[in-house]
Design a protein around this motif. Structure first.
Motif, PDB file in Angstrom:
ATOM      1  N   ALA A  25      -7.045   5.359  -2.914  1.00  0.00           N
ATOM      2  CA  ALA A  25      -6.937   4.828  -1.553  1.00  0.00           C
ATOM      3  C   ALA A  25      -7.607   3.464  -1.415  1.00  0.00           C
ATOM      4  N   ASP A  26      -8.524   3.132  -2.327  1.00  0.00           N
ATOM      5  CA  ASP A  26      -9.225   1.846  -2.251  1.00  0.00           C
ATOM      6  C   ASP A  26      -8.354   0.674  -2.708  1.00  0.00           C
ATOM      7  N   TYR A  27      -7.194   0.963  -3.258  1.00  0.00           N
ATOM      8  CA  TYR A  27      -6.375  -0.101  -3.861  1.00  0.00           C
ATOM      9  C   TYR A  27      -4.998  -0.225  -3.213  1.00  0.00           C
ATOM     10  N   THR A  28      -4.858   0.285  -1.984  1.00  0.00           N
ATOM     11  CA  THR A  28      -3.552   0.203  -1.332  1.00  0.00           C
ATOM     12  C   THR A  28      -3.116  -1.242  -1.094  1.00  0.00           C
ATOM     13  N   PHE A  29      -4.078  -2.191  -1.061  1.00  0.00           N
ATOM     14  CA  PHE A  29      -3.716  -3.599  -0.895  1.00  0.00           C
ATOM     15  C   PHE A  29      -2.772  -4.064  -1.992  1.00  0.00           C
ATOM     16  N   ALA A  30      -2.841  -3.428  -3.162  1.00  0.00           N
ATOM     17  CA  ALA A  30      -2.037  -3.870  -4.305  1.00  0.00           C
ATOM     18  C   ALA A  30      -0.556  -3.568  -4.130  1.00  0.00           C
ATOM     19  N   THR A  31      -0.210  -2.646  -3.233  1.00  0.00           N
ATOM     20  CA  THR A  31       1.203  -2.297  -3.069  1.00  0.00           C
ATOM     21  C   THR A  31       1.997  -3.426  -2.418  1.00  0.00           C
ATOM     22  N   SER A  32       1.314  -4.349  -1.755  1.00  0.00           N
ATOM     23  CA  SER A  32       2.026  -5.473  -1.130  1.00  0.00           C
ATOM     24  C   SER A  32       2.180  -6.655  -2.084  1.00  0.00           C
ATOM     25  N   LEU A  33       1.530  -6.589  -3.241  1.00  0.00           N
ATOM     26  CA  LEU A  33       1.625  -7.682  -4.201  1.00  0.00           C
ATOM     27  C   LEU A  33       3.040  -7.782  -4.750  1.00  0.00           C
ATOM     28  N   ASP A  66       4.146   8.348   0.211  1.00  0.00           N
ATOM     29  CA  ASP A  66       4.085   9.759   0.586  1.00  0.00           C
ATOM     30  C   ASP A  66       3.378   9.887   1.930  1.00  0.00           C
ATOM     31  N   PRO A  67       4.107  10.167   3.009  1.00  0.00           N
ATOM     32  CA  PRO A  67       3.469  10.258   4.335  1.00  0.00           C
ATOM     33  C   PRO A  67       2.465  11.386   4.439  1.00  0.00           C
ATOM     34  N   GLY A  68       2.501  12.325   3.498  1.00  0.00           N
ATOM     35  CA  GLY A  68       1.522  13.389   3.501  1.00  0.00           C
ATOM     36  C   GLY A  68       0.173  12.945   2.959  1.00  0.00           C
ATOM     37  N   SER A  69       0.174  11.851   2.194  1.00  0.00           N
ATOM     38  CA  SER A  69      -1.066  11.349   1.603  1.00  0.00           C
ATOM     39  C   SER A  69      -1.595  10.120   2.325  1.00  0.00           C
ATOM     40  N   TYR A  70      -0.689   9.231   2.687  1.00  0.00           N
ATOM     41  CA  TYR A  70      -1.100   7.943   3.245  1.00  0.00           C
ATOM     42  C   TYR A  70      -0.357   7.699   4.550  1.00  0.00           C
ATOM     43  N   LYS A  71      -1.125   7.405   5.589  1.00  0.00           N
ATOM     44  CA  LYS A  71      -0.518   7.177   6.900  1.00  0.00           C
ATOM     45  C   LYS A  71      -0.868   5.769   7.376  1.00  0.00           C
ATOM     46  N   GLY A  72      -0.086   4.818   6.913  1.00  0.00           N
ATOM     47  CA  GLY A  72      -0.249   3.447   7.368  1.00  0.00           C
ATOM     48  C   GLY A  72       0.523   3.228   8.661  1.00  0.00           C
ATOM     49  N   PHE A 115       8.913  14.808  11.206  1.00  0.00           N
ATOM     50  CA  PHE A 115       8.070  13.726  11.726  1.00  0.00           C
ATOM     51  C   PHE A 115       6.865  14.298  12.463  1.00  0.00           C
ATOM     52  N   VAL A 116       7.105  15.293  13.320  1.00  0.00           N
ATOM     53  CA  VAL A 116       6.009  15.913  14.073  1.00  0.00           C
ATOM     54  C   VAL A 116       5.017  16.574  13.118  1.00  0.00           C
ATOM     55  N   SER A 117       5.517  17.139  12.038  1.00  0.00           N
ATOM     56  CA  SER A 117       4.638  17.782  11.064  1.00  0.00           C
ATOM     57  C   SER A 117       3.730  16.771  10.382  1.00  0.00           C
ATOM     58  N   HIS A 118       4.284  15.599  10.044  1.00  0.00           N
ATOM     59  CA  HIS A 118       3.510  14.563   9.355  1.00  0.00           C
ATOM     60  C   HIS A 118       2.682  13.714  10.314  1.00  0.00           C
ATOM     61  N   PHE A 119       3.172  13.524  11.527  1.00  0.00           N
ATOM     62  CA  PHE A 119       2.480  12.688  12.515  1.00  0.00           C
ATOM     63  C   PHE A 119       2.337  13.468  13.830  1.00  0.00           C
ATOM     64  N   PRO A 120       1.532  14.520  13.824  1.00  0.00           N
ATOM     65  CA  PRO A 120       1.427  15.363  15.017  1.00  0.00           C
ATOM     66  C   PRO A 120       0.776  14.626  16.178  1.00  0.00           C
ATOM     67  N   PRO A 121       1.101  14.997  17.415  1.00  0.00           N
ATOM     68  CA  PRO A 121       0.423  14.411  18.571  1.00  0.00           C
ATOM     69  C   PRO A 121      -1.081  14.649  18.440  1.00  0.00           C
TER      70      PRO A 121
END
Length: 519
Positions: A357-365, A501-507, A169-175
């Motif tokens: 990255a411009d189409y992440t809205f589609a993942t909630s469809l 993938d938390p390494g690519s997208y951090k919502g 977690f710290v590696s993907h979401f560092p302080p």
């Protein structure tokens, strides 16, 4: 058969129909956020059924299918009953849930309100009452208290992460502590002292390796000394640098206090960074380029894309409006619709990894098992005070760096104020429950967050022309998505893999929705 939305606009304004190909269409039912493919023959039957469910001349088999769809909540006439439940109970539950579940992704210190530029589109240039350019610097005591607060927030959340996943977690979401302004370099001494203090806190006691601690600094590149370069490189700080293009474009909007051009200074300092440490320049410098209406975008992209560092293009937003010249923009979309879709598709073909990255809205469809409730329970905001915080020069807490500074949510000494959070949510929900929002099919694609809607302590909605432009833009996004999907039927799967993938997208990070094994 061409798509004619007039029937839908009149009776089912929350539904939008898009062409897929010569034989098929896409139906987007925004209340359920449900999307599906239908033949144009069946689309005509669906319209007949909805006009007259009993005697519309629809075959019995199709009538049953359409009836089942309506039973699931699809194709209900009119608007939402309300966008958000404003009851005290619902607000308190939301505030409590966010406090217990949401990770602070961005914590930013407004290290100064002073700036030596007066960019014509900057909200701090235009605003005169609340947050604006003035010679006010954050004292070290406030900066240290801010670092203490962030340390508590980060380590408290980390303590909720299952022990076996904490290192990942710290590696993907560092302080990460951010420095914003104004122009942060105008309070450089306090910035560096605050950074040293932040790094001196007892992170190891919570299993956080100091090498993982991160810093971000925004700058207009007006002044970069040898000392500053050494600090940035030694701390591997992410530098968000403002440059809008070549001199012919940049200087149209980005001027100094005396109204003089700034490109030569900014560009010279950018090259100074590159000469000092090329690897740092390539990997840690991100140009934030505002695409102002005055600019020639072809020239700006050609120049900036050739620099050799990362570039992020930002749409222009102004304090005094949401969309500049919306009527002209609407006409442009209407007359250049296919060109705009072709351009989006071309961007995807050239660089699919960046364009996705411009189409992440589609993942909630939703594409299966639609459902519907009379209340959307949607608000145009991140989890207030939990996902993002900006600390102003006095130590007051704000929703983020985009704020006009008129709505204080608490203080670094006393923390977040639940009454202020409740008031914030209530005012925003009351605005979102307006008839204009409840009847808009594109409300999920509005893109106007609570920080940008905040004006002088209250919230405001766009004008009707601005809303129409937003809807037209949403149509372009959907039609571009359809074009990409036609050429690549696996696109939605690839998009989901990207978002997962938390390494690519951090919502937004919700501890109850984390898939820890993917870290």
């Amino acid at each position: 058969m061409n798509i004619d939305n007039r029937f839908w606009d009149t009776h089912f304004p929350m539904v939008r129909i898009f062409d897929f190909d010569a034989e098929q269409a896409i139906i987007y039912e925004s209340k359920a956020n449900f999307i599906f493919l239908i033949s144009k023959t069946d689309l005509a039957l669906l319209e007949s059924y909805l006009k007259n469910p009993e005697n519309g001349g629809v075959p019995a088999g199709m009538k049953k299918i359409f009836g089942d769809m309506r039973a699931c909540g699809l194709f209900r006439e009119g608007a939402w009953e309300k966008m958000f439940d404003t009851s005290e109970k619902n607000l308190d539950e939301l505030i409590k849930y966010n406090a217990e579940s949401i990770f602070m992704r961005k914590f930013v210190l407004e290290i100064t309100q002073d700036c030596n530029f007066r960019c014509s589109y900057c909200s701090n240039t235009l605003e005169k009452t609340f947050r604006h350019h003035q010679k006010r610097h954050m004292p070290l005591s406030v900066a240290k208290a801010s670092a203490d607060m962030y340390f508590r927030l980060y380590t408290d959340f980390l303590g909720k992460v299952p022990e076996q996943y904490r290192k990942a977690f710290v590696s993907h979401f560092p302080p990460t502590l951010g420095f914003y302004g104004g122009e942060p370099t105008l309070n450089w001494k306090v910035l560096t002292q605050a950074a040293d203090y932040y790094k001196s806190l007892p992170w190891e006691e919570h299993g956080v390796d100091r090498s993982k601690l991160s810093l971000t600094v925004n700058s207009n590149l007006s002044h970069i000394s040898e000392e500053m370069l050494r600090f940035l490189v030694d701390n591997d700080a992410q530098l968000f640098a403002s440059l809008d293009g070549p001199a012919s474009e940049h200087d149209k909007c980005r001027v100094d206090v005396a109204g003089q051009p700034t490109f030569e200074r900014a560009y010279r300092n950018l090259l100074k960074i590159k000469d000092f440490d090329k690897e740092y320049f390539e990997h840690k410098v991100l140009i934030l380029a505002v695409e102002a209406d005055e600019y020639d975008r072809k020239l700006t992209h050609e120049f900036l894309d050739s620099l050799g560092c990362q570039v992020n293009y930002l749409s222009m937003t102004r304090y005094d409006c949401f969309v500049n010249m919306p009527e002209e923009r609407i006409k442009y979309i209407e007359t250049h619709r296919e060109e705009l879709i072709d351009a989006e598709y071309s961007n995807y073909i050239k660089n699919p990894q960046k364009s996705i990255a411009d189409y992440t809205f589609a993942t909630s469809l939703r594409t299966d098992r639609p459902s519907y409730e009379n209340t959307a329970n949607l608000l145009p905001t991140c989890p207030v005070g939990k996902d993002n915080i900006m600390v102003d020069v006095e130590g007051n807490l704000h929703i983020c760096h985009k704020t006009d500074g008129s709505f204080v949510l608490g203080n670094v000494e006393s923390g977040l104020d639940d009454e202020a959070l409740r008031s914030f949510y209530l005012k925003l929900a009351q605005l979102s429950n307006s008839s204009d929002c409840r009847i808009c099919w594109a409300f999920r694609k509005c893109g106007l967050c609570s920080a940008t809607k905040l004006k002088g302590g209250s919230f405001v909605n766009p004008t009707e022309p601005e809303c129409e432009y937003i809807r037209k833009s949403a149509e372009i996004s959907f039609e571009s998505l359809i074009r990409i999907y036609r050429s690549n039927p696996d696109f939605l799967k690839q998009l989901k893999a990207y978002v997962d993938d938390p390494g690519s997208y951090k919502g937004i990070v919700d501890i109850n929705k984390m898939e820890w094994e993917k870290l």
